[in-house]
Enzyme design. Structure first.
Site, PDB file in Angstrom:
ATOM      1  N   LYS A  25      32.029  10.456  -8.155  1.00  0.00           N
ATOM      2  CA  LYS A  25      30.865  11.384  -7.899  1.00  0.00           C
ATOM      3  C   LYS A  25      30.566  11.829  -7.119  1.00  0.00           C
ATOM      4  O   LYS A  25      31.227  13.200  -6.550  1.00  0.00           O
ATOM      5  CB  LYS A  25      29.909  11.622  -9.361  1.00  0.00           C
ATOM      6  CG  LYS A  25      29.659  11.025 -11.019  1.00  0.00           C
ATOM      7  CD  LYS A  25      28.894  11.120 -11.276  1.00  0.00           C
ATOM      8  CE  LYS A  25      29.042  11.046 -12.824  1.00  0.00           C
ATOM      9  NZ  LYS A  25      28.433   9.807 -13.352  1.00  0.00           N
ATOM     10  N   GLY A  81       3.195   7.854  -1.864  1.00  0.00           N
ATOM     11  CA  GLY A  81       2.424   9.411  -2.831  1.00  0.00           C
ATOM     12  C   GLY A  81       1.359   8.956  -2.977  1.00  0.00           C
ATOM     13  O   GLY A  81       1.041  10.173  -3.111  1.00  0.00           O
ATOM     14  N   ASP A  86      -5.920   5.389  -6.929  1.00  0.00           N
ATOM     15  CA  ASP A  86      -6.239   4.397  -7.981  1.00  0.00           C
ATOM     16  C   ASP A  86      -6.707   3.325  -7.618  1.00  0.00           C
ATOM     17  O   ASP A  86      -6.594   2.493  -6.426  1.00  0.00           O
ATOM     18  CB  ASP A  86      -4.307   3.973  -8.459  1.00  0.00           C
ATOM     19  CG  ASP A  86      -3.719   5.002  -9.111  1.00  0.00           C
ATOM     20  OD1 ASP A  86      -4.589   5.885  -9.415  1.00  0.00           O
ATOM     21  OD2 ASP A  86      -3.066   4.701  -9.612  1.00  0.00           O
ATOM     22  N   SER A 109       2.956   1.016  -1.899  1.00  0.00           N
ATOM     23  CA  SER A 109       4.140   1.006  -1.684  1.00  0.00           C
ATOM     24  C   SER A 109       3.594   0.898   0.171  1.00  0.00           C
ATOM     25  O   SER A 109       4.113   0.496   1.199  1.00  0.00           O
ATOM     26  CB  SER A 109       4.559   2.694  -1.192  1.00  0.00           C
ATOM     27  OG  SER A 109       4.014   3.902  -1.501  1.00  0.00           O
ATOM     28  N   ASN A 165      10.077  -5.473 -10.377  1.00  0.00           N
ATOM     29  CA  ASN A 165       8.414  -5.540 -11.826  1.00  0.00           C
ATOM     30  C   ASN A 165       9.481  -5.865 -12.057  1.00  0.00           C
ATOM     31  O   ASN A 165       9.601  -6.891 -13.310  1.00  0.00           O
ATOM     32  CB  ASN A 165       7.444  -5.009 -11.863  1.00  0.00           C
ATOM     33  CG  ASN A 165       6.799  -5.240 -10.744  1.00  0.00           C
ATOM     34  OD1 ASN A 165       6.415  -5.247  -9.676  1.00  0.00           O
ATOM     35  ND2 ASN A 165       5.714  -3.487 -10.711  1.00  0.00           N
ATOM     36  N   ARG A 168       3.928  -2.757   0.571  1.00  0.00           N
ATOM     37  CA  ARG A 168       5.599  -3.067   1.368  1.00  0.00           C
ATOM     38  C   ARG A 168       6.235  -2.669   2.424  1.00  0.00           C
ATOM     39  O   ARG A 168       6.799  -2.236   3.006  1.00  0.00           O
ATOM     40  CB  ARG A 168       6.942  -2.309  -0.267  1.00  0.00           C
ATOM     41  CG  ARG A 168       6.436  -2.388  -1.249  1.00  0.00           C
ATOM     42  CD  ARG A 168       6.887  -2.307  -2.778  1.00  0.00           C
ATOM     43  NE  ARG A 168       7.883  -1.097  -2.230  1.00  0.00           N
ATOM     44  CZ  ARG A 168       6.731  -0.071  -2.359  1.00  0.00           C
ATOM     45  NH1 ARG A 168       6.144  -0.331  -3.503  1.00  0.00           N
ATOM     46  NH2 ARG A 168       7.239   0.579  -3.527  1.00  0.00           N
TER      47      ARG A 168
HETATM   48  P1  TTP Z   1       3.308   3.683  -7.462  1.00  0.00           P
HETATM   49  O1  TTP Z   1       1.708   3.586  -6.888  1.00  0.00           O
HETATM   50  O2  TTP Z   1       3.697   4.978  -8.835  1.00  0.00           O
HETATM   51  O3  TTP Z   1       3.831   3.302  -7.003  1.00  0.00           O
HETATM   52  P2  TTP Z   1       3.997   2.776  -5.463  1.00  0.00           P
HETATM   53  O4  TTP Z   1       3.251   2.358  -4.953  1.00  0.00           O
HETATM   54  O5  TTP Z   1       5.193   1.700  -5.292  1.00  0.00           O
HETATM   55  O6  TTP Z   1       5.006   3.904  -4.645  1.00  0.00           O
HETATM   56  P3  TTP Z   1       4.187   5.238  -4.047  1.00  0.00           P
HETATM   57  O7  TTP Z   1       4.832   5.421  -2.407  1.00  0.00           O
HETATM   58  O8  TTP Z   1       5.403   6.614  -5.051  1.00  0.00           O
HETATM   59  O9  TTP Z   1       2.582   6.267  -4.435  1.00  0.00           O
HETATM   60  O10 TTP Z   1       2.668   2.081  -8.681  1.00  0.00           O
HETATM   61  C1  TTP Z   1       2.221   1.668  -8.008  1.00  0.00           C
HETATM   62  C2  TTP Z   1       2.885   0.186  -8.140  1.00  0.00           C
HETATM   63  O11 TTP Z   1       3.048   0.167  -9.926  1.00  0.00           O
HETATM   64  C3  TTP Z   1       4.725   0.461  -8.315  1.00  0.00           C
HETATM   65  O12 TTP Z   1       4.643  -0.093  -6.528  1.00  0.00           O
HETATM   66  C4  TTP Z   1       4.821  -0.635  -9.158  1.00  0.00           C
HETATM   67  C5  TTP Z   1       3.641  -0.707 -10.125  1.00  0.00           C
HETATM   68  N1  TTP Z   1       4.325  -0.051 -11.312  1.00  0.00           N
HETATM   69  C6  TTP Z   1       5.638  -0.614 -11.829  1.00  0.00           C
HETATM   70  O13 TTP Z   1       5.312  -1.740 -12.030  1.00  0.00           O
HETATM   71  N2  TTP Z   1       5.522   0.624 -13.463  1.00  0.00           N
HETATM   72  C7  TTP Z   1       5.054   1.518 -13.336  1.00  0.00           C
HETATM   73  O14 TTP Z   1       5.841   2.802 -14.505  1.00  0.00           O
HETATM   74  C8  TTP Z   1       4.386   2.787 -12.862  1.00  0.00           C
HETATM   75  C9  TTP Z   1       4.272   3.776 -12.475  1.00  0.00           C
HETATM   76  C10 TTP Z   1       3.546   1.319 -11.166  1.00  0.00           C
HETATM   77 MG    MG Z   2       1.567   4.052  -4.893  1.00  0.00          MG
END
Ligand code: TTP
Ligand code: MG
Length: 329
Positions: free
Chosen positions: A54, A171, A244, A162, A267, A165
């Protein structure tokens, strides 16, 4: 991915396609060179043969034939993606709104029956779209940590997600709070309550998407409390951010850190690995001797064997410890 996102059902083929596309998109985003051919695309990790084809089509013809056959409605897909970008709006809602003739966020704003979260999502829409630089995540983390320490210096507050990490921007802000040797819901609720009241008084938490509530039964058992809201650092021109905050039992801290540090694909892989070894991994810990019946449906909950620390869980699973920055799957 948008096409499959709009047509997916949990556990369906489309559902897994969305995941595979996401993995490929992450890998492609990380490249520092331009993909010039199908062959080059195929060499990228997580890009399979079909996707490489693709990409090749895109390079040669500027379009993907399959999308025409799928009757891919670009306007529908784009509009539903826009609706889903509002906090509190899922795929079903987005599809229903499109069917009802809604096309813009102003159309959505005029709806009489929006949920409280959707109203907040729309109110802070422009701010919440913006990525948060690491330095600001750090500052926000310090505000929460200070409130926790004011309550008790022993309480630990860590920024996960994130940020942990090692991403340059995030986000949202994901914070995990725990107090050494405290597992019961009673005390954990009290910790959450104090921290939230303090942060609200400071004007730091400006809107709430989900507030934990109290039940008598929490007194003796370990219980996780999750707050979701909108925060803003003091001072002029600060941007509203999604935060959160989790307050969790000390005995579950490692499992929560693994879960909340992610990423979600990592995960998923760890859970699958645990399940293949007759175990079960959740944000409460690792459980051994889990019996599974047909279609891997678990018959019993298993015995809790690890969860206090992340290393304990990796060790029990007999896998090499992954540093948070290595958990970008
Ligand atoms: P998030 O804050 O949604 O993801 P993130 O911090 O990795 O990325 P961002 O910069 O966009 O905030 O969720 C935090 C962690 O929770 C994510 O890294 C892994 C876990 N998680 C899951 O395992 N499954 C899911 O559906 C969600 C929403 C989160
Ligand atoms: Mg996050």
């Amino acid at each position: 991915m948008d096409h499959y996102e709009t047509s997916k059902v949990k556990g369906s083929n489309e559902h897994f396609k969305v995941i595979n596309y996401r993995k490929a998109i992450t890998a492609i985003r990380a490249l520092d060179y331009e993909i010039k051919s199908e062959e080059m695309a195929l060499k990228i990790p997580r890009v399979g043969k079909k996707l490489a084809q693709k990409i090749g089509e895109c390079i040669s013809f500027g379009r993907i034939k399959k999308l025409d056959h799928l009757n891919w409605d670009q306007e529908k897909s784009k509009t539903e993606t826009l609706f889903r970008s509002v906090y509190g709006v899922g795929s079903e809602m987005a599809t229903a709104w499109y069917k009802d003739g809604l096309r813009t966020l102003d159309d959505v704003r005029a709806l009489p029956n929006l949920t409280k979260n959707q109203i907040s999502g729309l109110r802070f829409y422009d701010d919440l779209l913006l990525r948060i630089p690491r330095s600001e995540v750090e500052q926000i983390g310090k505000v929460v940590e200070a409130a926790a320490h004011k309550l008790h210096p022993e309480i630990q507050s860590q920024v996960t997600g994130s940020y942990r990490r090692g991403k340059p921007d995030c986000g949202d802000i994901d914070i995990v709070v725990a107090r050494p040797n405290i597992d019961n819901g009673d005390e954990l609720f009290m910790i959450m309550d104090h921290i939230l009241k303090d942060l609200i008084n400071q004007g730091f938490l400006v809107d709430h998407l989900s507030l934990p509530t109290w039940e008598d039964s929490y007194a003796t058992r370990p219980k996780h409390f999750k707050y979701m809201g909108i925060c803003k650092l003091p001072g002029e021109n600060q941007i509203h951010r999604h935060i959160d905050i989790l307050v969790v039992p000390w005995m579950h801290l490692g499992a929560v850190l693994i879960y909340f540090t992610g990423n979600d694909i990592c995960n998923r892989s760890m859970r699958l690995l645990a399940s293949n070894r007759g175990m079960r991994l959740s944000d409460k810990g690792l459980f051994d001797n889990v019996m599974r019946g047909k279609i891997r449906k678990k018959v019993n909950e298993g015995r809790w064997v690890a969860g206090r620390t992340e290393r304990e869980i990796f060790d029990y699973l007999k896998i090499k410890y992954l540093e948070p920055y290595e958990r970008e799957c």
